[in-house]
Enzyme design. Structure first.
Site, PDB file in Angstrom:
ATOM      1  N   GLU A  74      -4.965  -6.244   2.985  1.00  0.00           N
ATOM      2  CA  GLU A  74      -3.758  -6.981   3.405  1.00  0.00           C
ATOM      3  C   GLU A  74      -3.850  -8.477   3.188  1.00  0.00           C
ATOM      4  O   GLU A  74      -2.851  -9.130   2.899  1.00  0.00           O
ATOM      5  CB  GLU A  74      -3.435  -6.684   4.867  1.00  0.00           C
ATOM      6  CG  GLU A  74      -2.779  -5.345   5.111  1.00  0.00           C
ATOM      7  CD  GLU A  74      -3.742  -4.178   5.025  1.00  0.00           C
ATOM      8  OE1 GLU A  74      -4.965  -4.414   4.881  1.00  0.00           O
ATOM      9  OE2 GLU A  74      -3.293  -3.030   5.099  1.00  0.00           O
ATOM     10  N   ALA A 124       3.334  -3.589  10.957  1.00  0.00           N
ATOM     11  CA  ALA A 124       3.363  -4.990  11.372  1.00  0.00           C
ATOM     12  C   ALA A 124       2.097  -5.388  12.119  1.00  0.00           C
ATOM     13  O   ALA A 124       1.674  -6.542  12.054  1.00  0.00           O
ATOM     14  CB  ALA A 124       4.588  -5.255  12.242  1.00  0.00           C
ATOM     15  N   GLU A 126       0.838  -1.197   0.000  1.00  0.00           N
ATOM     16  CA  GLU A 126       0.000   0.000   0.000  1.00  0.00           C
ATOM     17  C   GLU A 126       0.872   1.246   0.000  1.00  0.00           C
ATOM     18  O   GLU A 126       1.719   1.419   0.889  1.00  0.00           O
ATOM     19  CB  GLU A 126      -0.946  -0.025   1.198  1.00  0.00           C
ATOM     20  CG  GLU A 126      -1.989  -1.129   1.070  1.00  0.00           C
ATOM     21  CD  GLU A 126      -2.674  -1.467   2.380  1.00  0.00           C
ATOM     22  OE1 GLU A 126      -2.591  -0.672   3.337  1.00  0.00           O
ATOM     23  OE2 GLU A 126      -3.273  -2.560   2.450  1.00  0.00           O
ATOM     24  N   HIS A 179      -0.631   0.487  15.961  1.00  0.00           N
ATOM     25  CA  HIS A 179       0.463   0.822  15.037  1.00  0.00           C
ATOM     26  C   HIS A 179       1.798   0.775  15.774  1.00  0.00           C
ATOM     27  O   HIS A 179       2.737   1.480  15.413  1.00  0.00           O
ATOM     28  CB  HIS A 179       0.269   2.217  14.430  1.00  0.00           C
ATOM     29  CG  HIS A 179      -0.842   2.318  13.442  1.00  0.00           C
ATOM     30  ND1 HIS A 179      -2.156   2.188  13.793  1.00  0.00           N
ATOM     31  CD2 HIS A 179      -0.830   2.527  12.095  1.00  0.00           C
ATOM     32  CE1 HIS A 179      -2.912   2.338  12.716  1.00  0.00           C
ATOM     33  NE2 HIS A 179      -2.142   2.531  11.678  1.00  0.00           N
TER      34      HIS A 179
HETATM   35  C1  LIG Z   1      -5.811  -2.478   7.798  1.00  0.00           C
HETATM   36  C2  LIG Z   1      -5.103  -1.198   7.555  1.00  0.00           C
HETATM   37  N1  LIG Z   1      -4.373  -1.042   6.430  1.00  0.00           N
HETATM   38  C3  LIG Z   1      -3.716   0.102   6.177  1.00  0.00           C
HETATM   39  C4  LIG Z   1      -3.765   1.137   7.073  1.00  0.00           C
HETATM   40  C5  LIG Z   1      -3.010   2.443   6.811  1.00  0.00           C
HETATM   41  N2  LIG Z   1      -4.001   3.454   6.418  1.00  0.00           N
HETATM   42  C6  LIG Z   1      -4.514   4.333   7.314  1.00  0.00           C
HETATM   43  S1  LIG Z   1      -5.700   5.305   6.620  1.00  0.00           S
HETATM   44  C7  LIG Z   1      -5.520   4.541   5.130  1.00  0.00           C
HETATM   45  C8  LIG Z   1      -6.362   4.947   3.974  1.00  0.00           C
HETATM   46  C9  LIG Z   1      -7.809   4.872   4.289  1.00  0.00           C
HETATM   47  O1  LIG Z   1      -8.509   5.274   3.162  1.00  0.00           O
HETATM   48  P1  LIG Z   1     -10.069   5.500   3.269  1.00  0.00           P
HETATM   49  O2  LIG Z   1     -10.682   4.294   3.892  1.00  0.00           O
HETATM   50  O3  LIG Z   1     -10.564   5.893   1.940  1.00  0.00           O
HETATM   51  O4  LIG Z   1     -10.248   6.675   4.323  1.00  0.00           O
HETATM   52  P2  LIG Z   1      -9.765   8.184   4.123  1.00  0.00           P
HETATM   53  O5  LIG Z   1      -8.416   8.290   4.762  1.00  0.00           O
HETATM   54  O6  LIG Z   1      -9.720   8.462   2.656  1.00  0.00           O
HETATM   55  O7  LIG Z   1     -10.763   9.015   4.827  1.00  0.00           O
HETATM   56  C10 LIG Z   1      -4.553   3.545   5.165  1.00  0.00           C
HETATM   57  C11 LIG Z   1      -4.152   2.713   4.021  1.00  0.00           C
HETATM   58  C12 LIG Z   1      -4.513   0.951   8.259  1.00  0.00           C
HETATM   59  N3  LIG Z   1      -4.568   1.901   9.219  1.00  0.00           N
HETATM   60  N4  LIG Z   1      -5.176  -0.207   8.464  1.00  0.00           N
END
Ligand SMILES: Cc1ncc(C[n+]2csc(CCOP(=O)(O)OP(=O)(O)O)c2C)c(N)n1
Ligand SMILES: Cc1ncc(C[n+]2csc(CCOP(=O)(O)OP(=O)(O)O)c2C)c(N)n1
Ligand SMILES: [Mg+2]
Ligand SMILES: [Mg+2]
Lengths: 336, 326, 336, 326
Positions: free
Chosen positions: B60, B84, B29, B130
Site C-alpha cells: 500500500e 480504508a 490490489e 477491516h
Molecule cells: C495490508 C493489507 N493489504 C491487503 C489486504 C487484503 N488481503 C488479505 S489476504 C491478502 C493476500 C495475502 O496473500 P499472501 O500473503 O500470499 O497470503 P495467502 O492468502 O496467499 O495465504 C490480501 C491482499 C490486507 N488484509 N492487508
C-alpha cells in the site's frame, strides 16, 4: 536429516493426527459456510497444512507463533482448543476475546500464540519484537512467524527481517508461498526467482523447501530453531505450496486459476502424502488411519456443536476492555 | 430515473473519466481481472486493458506513493486502497507527500490523484482491521480534499469532480453503501466538492451527518416527526472543504444541533462541526450540541457487539430528544 | 567500458568542472554555517560528489532525478542554478518555492528534479511512480533515484524496488553507501554483506561499485540507463563512498568516527582522483585546473552574494498555495 | 528548587524508571552513543549499556512494531521516534496494533509501552517534514493514551506515569521546549495522566491549551490583564484521557473560551474541546468559542514564513478580545 530421525513412531502418528484434524476442521468449516452459523469468512488452508504442522510440532509452550491468515494448523498444534476456535468463528462469547476479535488474528498467551493483525505483513515487526523480548530476557525461546508470498511484498517484511538480522533475534520466518496474493498470481506481484534469496540481504540464511512434505518442513524448521536458540539469529524458510480453496469462500476454488494446476497440486496432497509414507513404513495401518480420522471427525463435530450451542456475547460487553485497568494514582480524566 | 448501486456509480464515474481523459488510470490490489472484492471495478480491465487498469503487489505504501509520483509527472491516477483501514500504512504518501506537493513546490508541481479508501466502516463482521471509519486520521492535514458520499448519485458526481481537480482527493466509500441503490443519470454530471446537501428540510432540529449515518438520520427524522420534532438532515458529503454556510444557515433556523458519525466521538470530525457552530452561530443555539458516534473501543467482530457498536436510529433519537428538551 | 570511451575531452573537463563546483559549493556552505545567513542546516556531500556527477552527467532534461539528502551534485548537473540553491538555503524568496520548502527536497520540473521528502526513503515509491508515468506515457525517459544505506532499511525501499521490478520500470536506484545513517555505523543497522544482492530479490541486476570514481559511476549508470530506456527494467547500484563532514554541521567530522578511517578516505578523494587522471592523460593542465577552480569560486561567491542580497518572502505569502487553483464548478466550500 | 531543562527532565524520568524496573528499555535511532539529536538520551547508554539503550536501523515501522511485540511479551519499551512527523510511517503499529492489543485479546494481553514522538512542532527552520503537530492523527484512536507536557516538571512526572501504565502511551515532546528550564524535584514524583493543570487563575476568560502554546497563552494572559481581562490558563497536559471537569468548571466560571494549539485549526483537537463545552456548558457561555491555531498550510521553511505560521501572543489576544467583546 538429523531431526526427523529422532522422531518416534508416536511422533509421526501425532503429526498425522494433527494433519487430519486440521484438514477436517477446514473442510467442515468451508462446508458450513453459507449455511448459517459461521460468521467469520473462512480462508481455508487445505493443501498447506504440512507447513503449520511441520513448523510447530515440538515447540515449547513458551515458544511463540505468529500465524498467517492460513495457518490453522499452528493454532491446533499449539493447543488452542478447536472448540474455542470454532466458537470464535461463530462469533460466540466462548470464542477468543469473547467475540471481540476474529479468530484469524486471535491471541492465546497460554498456548504461545501472538496477537496478529488484519493488515497482512504488519504482524512481522511485532513477531520480531517478541523475539527481541526473548533476547533481552535471556530466554532461549523462539518465535515462528508465518506469512504468505503477498505479505513478503510489504515494507514491514523488509523492516522486520532486517531488524531481526541486525540483532540476531531468535525467530524463524516461515513464508508460505502458495503462488497467490488473493487473486493475484505470483508473477504479477513478484519478478524475482525466489524469496529465499532475500535473506542474504539481511545477513541470515534463507532456503526454499517443499512445503507439502511435513517432515521436510519439520527438519528445516528444527534446524532453524536450533540456530535461533543458540543465539545465531533468524532463518527464512520459503515453503512451496498451493491452496485448494479460493482465497476465501466468497469464490469457487477454480476462480481465476488453472484447474490443471489445481489438480496437479492435489497429487502432492500433504495429508495423503504423509499417510502413504506412514503406511509404507508400517507406522500406520488402515485401522489406525480410520480411528484417527474418526476421532478428528468427532472432535470437529463436538466443536461445531459447542459453537452452535454457545451464546453470543451480550451487547453490554461491547464497551468494556479498551484499556487495561489503570492505577488511579497514575491515570484520571475521561476516556470519553 | 434509472436506479443503480453505489458501487456501480463509482465504477461509472471512473469509466466515464477514463474514456474522457487518457491520463486517468486505475491501480490497486485485485482491481483488474478480479474486479475488486466489492465488485466496484468489475469490467474495467476488460474495457481499458492492463495498461490502464492493473493490479499491484501487496504494498500500500508503494501503491499510493507511486500514485503521487505518477501524478507529479502528468498522470491522473486513481489508487484503490482495498480497505480504508489500511490507510495507516499509506499515511506517509498521503499526508506527507501528496498533500504537500503543491505548497512545497511553490505551485510548480501538482498531484492530481484520487485515493479511494474503499470499504470503510463497520457492518460486515470483518473485525477491528477491516471496519474502521478513518476520516479523522486525515482531516487535520492541509492540502487534502476529503469526500464521503452517502448516495449513488453523489458517489458518481463527486468522484468525477475529484478526478478532475488538480489536487489530491481522498474518496471514502462505506462498505455498507456499496449495494445501496439510487437514481443516477446515465450521462455526464458533476457534484461540486465542498457543498453539503440538505437531504430533508426541517424547522426545529438540525442533524448533521455524512456517509452511512445519513440514512440513519433520515430514518430517525421520520420518527421524530411523529414526536413533533421537525428535523433537517444535512449530508456534508465533503469534510474538506467544509460547507459551513449550509450548516450555519440550518442551525440559525432550527436552534438545535445533533452531529452523527460512525467514528468514535472523541476526536472525531463531529468536534469540528460543533466548533464551527459554537463560534459562528452560538447565539442561535437554544440547547447544547450533542454528538452521536461509536463508543470508545475498536470495532468488535461478533454480530451482537458490532451491531451495538454502530450508531442506530435510537441513538440519534435519544440525542435529539435530549437536545429538544434541553 | 563502452560508455566512457565515448566521452570526449570536453566531457571529461565538464565533469571535472561539475565536481569542483559541487565541492566548492559544499565547502563554502559549511564554512558559512554558524556565521549567519545560512538557515538550512547543511548536510555536506563532500567526499561523495563522484556519485551525483557520474550518475547525472549526460541525462536528458526530461529525465528525472530524485536526490538524496547528500546529492548536491545532482542539482548542479541537472542545471538548477547554484544561486537559486544558495538563496533557498538562506531562506530567501529567490529560493525554491519562494522559501516555502527547504532546498534538500526541492522540486524543479524545468530541470527534471522531483519533489522529495524529509522522510528518508519515502521518496523511493514516488520516484518509482514517476518512472511508472514514463512507461504509461510510452516515453523512454528514465528516473535516477539517489538514497543512502540508511534509507535502504526503510520499508519503502522494499516496496518501491519490488514495484519497479514487477513493472520493469525505467529507473536506476543509486544507493550511496557511506557507511553511516546519521551517527549509526553500517554494522549496527545492517547484518548483510552488501546491498547489491538485494536486487536479486526483486528480479533485476544489482552491482556494488566504487562510488569515488566518477568514470566508474558514469559507466555503470549509463549501462543501467540503456537497460531502462530499452524497457528492460531497473538496476540497483551500490556506490561505496564516505562523507568527510559529519552527518550535518551540528557535529565535527570526527564525531563518533575513526579519524584514521576518515583520513584513509581522503586518500581516495573523488575530485583529486579524477584530477590526477586528467592531468596524467593530458586532458587537463595546471592552468586549466586553476581557471576551473577560479570559475567555481567566482560562481559560488556570486551565489552567496545573491542569497545575501535577496529578500525574505513576505509573511503574507505564508497562507497561499496549499491547493492548486480549482474550477469553482468542481470545488466550493471553505478550506478553513 | 533545582531548575533543569525539559529534555533533562525527560531523561531523568527514563533513567529513574529504568533503575526501578529492569523490564524498561529504550530503543530508537541514534539514541545510544549519540544520545539523540536533541540531547534527550545523552548518557543513558553509558549507564545502562547496549542491552537496554540501543540504536535501531532506519525503520520506524519496525521500531514501533517491535516495541509492541516486546511489550506483549512482558517488556516495557520506550521507543523514540526521532521526529514526530515520522508517525506517518509508524501509524499502523500505533493505531492498528498497540492501541487494539488489550481489546482484541479480550484483556489477555497488554502492550505497556511509551512511544515518544520527539521534536514535534515548528520553530527551528526544519521544513514541512520535521515541524508538524501530529496529535490529531491519533486523537480518534481508541486504546491510546496521549500526553503533551508543556513544562519540565510535567514532562518528568507524566513520563514516569506513562512508563508505568499497562497501556500504550503516546508522549509528545515539542522541540522548542527541550531547552526550556523549570523547577523539577530531584527525587520520585508522578503527575497523573488525564488531569489538566490550571496554570493561572482567572475570572472572565478561559484559555485552553497544551504543549508549546501554554506559554504563549500565559504571556497573552498577562497582557490581557492590563486590558482588564482576567484570563484563566488551562494546560490540558493530556489529550486522552481528557480532563473535561477542569475545562468545564473554568468555563462555567468565566463564560468565555478560547482554545489555542499550534496545529492547524480545521480538524484540530481544539474542535473536541469546543464540542465538549458546547455540549456540557453551553448555557454558561456568554460569547462564541474561538480557536487559535496555525493556518491551513504545511509548515513553511523560511524564517519569515515559519514565524508567521506559529500562533503568537497577538493572535491569542485578538481572539480573546473578540470573545470578550462578542
Ligand atoms: C495490508 C493489507 N493489504 C491487503 C489486504 C487484503 N488481503 C488479505 S489476504 C491478502 C493476500 C495475502 O496473500 P499472501 O500473503 O500470499 O497470503 P495467502 O492468502 O496467499 O495465504 C490480501 C491482499 C490486507 N488484509 N492487508
Ligand atoms: C523516516 C526518517 N527517519 C529518520 C530520519 C532522520 N534522518 C535524517 S538523515 C538520516 C540518516 C540517513 O542515512 P542514509 O540514508 O545512509 O543517508 P546519508 O545521510 O548517510 O547520506 C536519518 C536517520 C528521517 N529524516 N526520516
Ligand atoms: Mg499467497
Ligand atoms: Mg549513509
Amino acid at each position: 536429516m538429523a531431526y526427523i530421525e529422532q522422531l518416534q513412531p508416536q511422533d509421526l502418528l501425532e503429526m498425522y493426527r494433527l494433519l487430519r484434524l486440521t484438514r477436517e476442521f477446514e473442510d467442515r468449516l468451508c462446508a458450513l459456510w453459507g449455511h448459517g452459523g459461521v460468521v467469520e469468512l473462512p480462508h481455508g488452508s487445505q493443501g498447506q497444512e504440512a507447513i503449520a504442522i511441520g513448523a510447530c510440532y515440538g515447540l515449547r509452550q513458551q515458544d511463540q507463533v505468529m500465524p498467517s491468515l492460513r495457518t490453522r494448523g499452528a493454532f491446533i498444534v499449539k493447543g488452542v482448543p478447536t472448540s474455542l476456535q470454532m466458537a470464535g468463528i461463530f462469533g460466540k462469547a466462548t470464542g477468543p476475546a469473547r467475540g471481540k476479535s476474529t479468530t484469524h488474528h486471535m491471541a492465546d498467551p497460554e498456548h504461545g500464540v501472538l496477537l496478529g493483525t488484519g493488515l497482512i505483513g504488519s504482524d512481522i515487526p511485532v513477531a520480531v519484537g517478541a523475539a527481541l523480548a526473548f533476547k533481552l530476557q535471556k530466554k532461549d525461546n523462539v518465535v515462528i512467524n508465518f506469512f504468505g508470498d503477498g505479505a513478503a511484498q510489504r515494507g514491514d517484511f523488509h523492516e522486520g527481517l532486517n531488524f531481526a538480522g541486525v540483532f540476531k533475534l531468535p525467530i524463524v520466518f516461515v513464508l508460505e508461498n502458495n503462488g497467490y496474493a488473493e487473486y493475484t498470481p505470483l508473477e504479477k506481484h513478484f519478478a524475482g526467482d525466489n524469496f529465499a534469496c532475500r535473506a542474504e540481504g539481511y545477513g541470515f540464511p534463507g532456503e526454499r523447501i517443499d512445503g507439502n512434505n511435513v517432515l521436510v518442513v519439520y527438519e528445516a524448521v528444527q534446524r532453524a530453531i536450533a540456530r535461533a536458540r543458540a543465539g545465531e539469529g533468524p532463518t527464512l524458510l520459503e515453503c512451496m505450496t498451493f491452496r485448494y480453496r479460493s482465497h476465501c469462500e466468497a469464490r469457487a476454488p477454480e476462480y481465476l486459476r488453472d484447474p490443471v494446476q489445481l489438480a496437479s497440486w492435489h497429487e502432492k496432497d500433504p495429508v495423503r502424502q504423509f499417510e502413504a509414507y506412514l503406511l509404507e513404513c508400517g507406522v500406520l495401518d488402515e485401522a489406525g488411519m480410520e480411528s484417527i480420522a474418526a476421532a478428528a471427525q468427532d472432535e470437529i463435530s463436538a466443536s461445531i456443536r459447542f459453537a452452535e450451542e454457545s451464546p453470543f456475547p451480550p451487547a453490554a460487553e461491547l464497551s468494556e476492555g479498551a484499556y487495561a485497568p489503570e492505577d488511579p494514582a497514575l491515570v484520571g480524566g475521561r476516556r470519553i | 430515473m434509472r436506479e443503480i448501486m453505489y458501487r456501480d456509480a463509482i465504477r461509472e464515474a471512473m469509466v466515464e473519466e477514463m474514456r474522457r481523459d487518457p491520463s486517468v488510470f486505475l491501480m490497486g490490489e485485485d482491481v483488474a481481472e478480479h474486479g475488486g472484492n466489492f465488485l466496484v471495478t468489475t469490467g474495467m480491465y476488460e474495457e481499458f486493458g492492463e495498461e490502464r487498469v492493473f493490479d499491484t503487489p501487496l504494498s500500500e505504501s508503494a501503491l499510493v506513493g507511486a500514485g503521487v509520483g505518477a501524478a507529479m509527472m502528468g498522470m491522473r491516477p486513481i489508487v484503490e486502497v482495498m480497505f480504508a483501514d489500511f490507510v495507516t500504512i499509506a499515511m506517509d504518501a498521503i499526508a506527507n507527500h501528496a498533500a504537500k506537493v503543491y505548497y512545497m513546490s511553490g505551485g510548480e508541481v501538482t498531484a492530481p490523484m484520487v485515493i479511494r479508501l474503499a470499504a470503510y466502516g463497520a457492518g460486515r463482521r470483518s473485525g477491528a482491521h477491516h471496519s474502521q471509519s478513518v476520516e479523522s486520521l486525515l482531516t487535520n492535514v492541509p492540502g487534502l480534499t476529503i469526500v464521503a458520499p452517502s448516495t449513488a448519485y453523489d458517489a458518481k458526481g463527486l468522484l468525477k469532480a475529484a478526478i478532475r481537480t488538480p489536487n489530491p482527493v481522498v474518496f471514502l466509500e462505506h462498505k455498507m453503501l456499496y449495494a445501496k441503490k439510487g437514481e443516477v443519470p446515465e450521462g455526464e454530471y458533476l457534484v461540486r466538492i465542498g457543498v453539503a446537501d440538505v437531504k430533508r428540510e426541517g424547522t426545529n432540529l438540525t442533524l448533521v451527518s455524512y456517509g452511512r449515518m445519513v440514512d440513519v438520520c433520515l430514518v430517525a427524522a421520520r420518527t421524530l416527526e411523529k414526536e413533533g420534532v421537525s428535523a433537517e438532515v444535512i449530508d456534508l458529503r465533503s469534510l474538506q472543504p467544509l460547507d459551513e454556510e449550509t450548516i450555519l444557515a440550518s442551525v440559525r433556523k432550527t436552534g438545535h444541533l445533533v452531529i452523527v458519525h460512525e467514528a468514535p466521538v472523541r476526536g472525531g470530525f463531529g468536534g469540528e462541526v460543533a466548533a464551527v457552530v459554537a463560534e459562528k452561530a452560538l447565539g442561535y443555539l437554544d440547547a447544547p450540541i450533542k454528538r452521536v458516534g461509536a463508543p470508545w473501543v475498536p470495532v468488535p467482530f461478533s454480530p451482537t457487539l458490532e451491531d451495538a457498536y454502530v450508531p442506530q436510529e435510537a441513538d440519534v433519537i435519544r440525542a435529539a430528544m435530549a437536545v429538544m428538551s434541553g
